[in-house]
Design a protein around this motif. Structure first.
Motif, PDB file in Angstrom:
ATOM      1  N   VAL A 125      34.671  22.564  37.863  1.00 38.59           N
ATOM      2  CA  VAL A 125      34.813  24.005  37.676  1.00 38.59           C
ATOM      3  C   VAL A 125      36.233  24.332  37.210  1.00 38.59           C
ATOM      4  CG1 VAL A 125      34.853  26.220  38.895  1.00 38.59           C
ATOM      5  CG2 VAL A 125      32.981  24.632  39.280  1.00 38.59           C
ATOM      6  N   ARG A 128      36.417  23.853  33.618  1.00 33.59           N
ATOM      7  CA  ARG A 128      35.743  24.972  32.938  1.00 33.59           C
ATOM      8  C   ARG A 128      36.626  26.216  32.916  1.00 33.59           C
ATOM      9  NH1 ARG A 128      30.870  26.662  30.521  1.00 33.59           N
ATOM     10  NH2 ARG A 128      30.558  28.827  30.982  1.00 33.59           N
ATOM     11  N   VAL A 129      37.287  26.501  34.031  1.00 33.62           N
ATOM     12  CA  VAL A 129      38.173  27.661  34.101  1.00 33.62           C
ATOM     13  C   VAL A 129      39.316  27.516  33.103  1.00 33.62           C
ATOM     14  CG1 VAL A 129      39.836  28.868  35.581  1.00 33.62           C
ATOM     15  CG2 VAL A 129      37.578  28.284  36.468  1.00 33.62           C
ATOM     16  N   GLN A 132      37.944  28.147  29.618  1.00 33.47           N
ATOM     17  CA  GLN A 132      37.720  29.565  29.362  1.00 33.47           C
ATOM     18  C   GLN A 132      39.042  30.324  29.219  1.00 33.47           C
ATOM     19  OE1 GLN A 132      35.211  30.751  32.621  1.00 33.47           O
ATOM     20  NE2 GLN A 132      33.349  30.427  31.427  1.00 33.47           N
ATOM     21  N   PHE A 133      40.040  29.921  29.996  1.00 31.04           N
ATOM     22  CA  PHE A 133      41.347  30.568  29.905  1.00 31.04           C
ATOM     23  C   PHE A 133      41.987  30.313  28.539  1.00 31.04           C
ATOM     24  CE2 PHE A 133      45.963  30.550  30.513  1.00 31.04           C
ATOM     25  CZ  PHE A 133      46.146  31.840  30.985  1.00 31.04           C
ATOM     26  N   TRP A 146      37.233  33.641  32.790  1.00 29.75           N
ATOM     27  CA  TRP A 146      37.813  32.618  33.645  1.00 29.75           C
ATOM     28  C   TRP A 146      38.019  33.150  35.061  1.00 29.75           C
ATOM     29  CZ3 TRP A 146      42.411  33.045  36.191  1.00 29.75           C
ATOM     30  CH2 TRP A 146      43.311  34.021  35.754  1.00 29.75           C
ATOM     31  N   SER A 149      34.640  32.641  36.734  1.00 31.16           N
ATOM     32  CA  SER A 149      34.408  31.226  37.030  1.00 31.16           C
ATOM     33  C   SER A 149      35.340  30.713  38.121  1.00 31.16           C
ATOM     34  CB  SER A 149      34.600  30.389  35.764  1.00 31.16           C
ATOM     35  OG  SER A 149      33.652  30.742  34.801  1.00 31.16           O
ATOM     36  N   ALA A 150      36.494  31.331  38.227  1.00 28.26           N
ATOM     37  CA  ALA A 150      37.443  30.915  39.258  1.00 28.26           C
ATOM     38  C   ALA A 150      36.922  31.194  40.659  1.00 28.26           C
ATOM     39  CB  ALA A 150      38.785  31.602  39.052  1.00 28.26           C
ATOM     40  N   PHE A 153      35.688  28.023  41.893  1.00 32.69           N
ATOM     41  CA  PHE A 153      36.820  27.134  42.153  1.00 32.69           C
ATOM     42  C   PHE A 153      37.520  27.510  43.459  1.00 32.69           C
ATOM     43  CE2 PHE A 153      41.367  26.156  41.666  1.00 32.69           C
ATOM     44  CZ  PHE A 153      41.273  24.772  41.656  1.00 32.69           C
TER      45      PHE A 153
END
Length: 182
Positions: A125, A128-129, A132-133, A146, A149-150, A153
């Motif tokens: 994750v 992924r973050v 996206q960031f 992000w 998605s965080a 995380f």
């Protein structure tokens, strides 16, 4: 009270885990406080959305989206709190039949597996973050994805910390100090 309901072994284990950590420490209630604030803000926002829709015949899409994000943080932080208090869903039919030290070793093994799982999920994750960031991905309301998605995380990170705390408690109180499991 709990034992009179016929669920003694399940709740006895939960009470046993609660005895390990200090209930008065602020950091043992951090998820509850943050979750309460998120839930309160989310309820107010959704109430405003309902009033806007049915009374003023208008809607704000950002309210629904931000409420969803708050709900995601709320859920993943609650997952972490469940790890600390041993309140997560578990099947204990076999483990609770084991003798004291073997039962604690089984619980220790399960927390190690849980820790490995949340660490691996958290790592992917995190990737992924970061992706996206860097791509500056945004939602319809131009909110950075992000941040959404965080939430996973943050939840996996907090769950990993709580798993480590339980691993420490089991090793310290069951294997080092020699206290028998209830």
């Amino acid at each position: 009270l709990v034992r009179s309901r016929g669920l003694g072994d399940v709740y006895k284990r939960q009470e046993h885990m609660k005895a390990y950590y200090n209930e008065n420490k602020f950091y043992n209630h951090l998820e509850e406080w943050v979750g309460a604030v998120l839930l309160a803000v989310m309820v107010v926002m959704l109430f405003v959305q309902v009033v806007m829709r049915y009374i003023f015949k208008a809607s704000a899409a950002w309210i629904s989206e931000y409420s969803l994000y708050m709900f995601m943080y709320f859920v993943f932080l609650a997952c972490s709190g469940a790890f600390l208090r041993n309140d997560h869903i578990q099947i204990v039919a076999v483990i609770d039949k084991l003798p004291g030290k073997v039962k604690e070793a089984a619980h220790l093994f399960l927390y190690v597996v849980d820790f490995l799982f949340v660490t691996v999920v958290g790592y992917y994750v995190f990737l992924r973050v970061i992706d996206q960031f860097q791509m500056k991905t945004v939602s319809i309301t131009q909110f950075p994805l992000w941040i959404m998605s965080a939430s996973l995380f943050v939840g996996m990170g907090a769950s990993a910390i709580r798993c480590l705390m339980n691993i420490y408690f089991i090793i310290r109180y069951e294997f080092i100090s020699g206290r028998e499991g209830e």
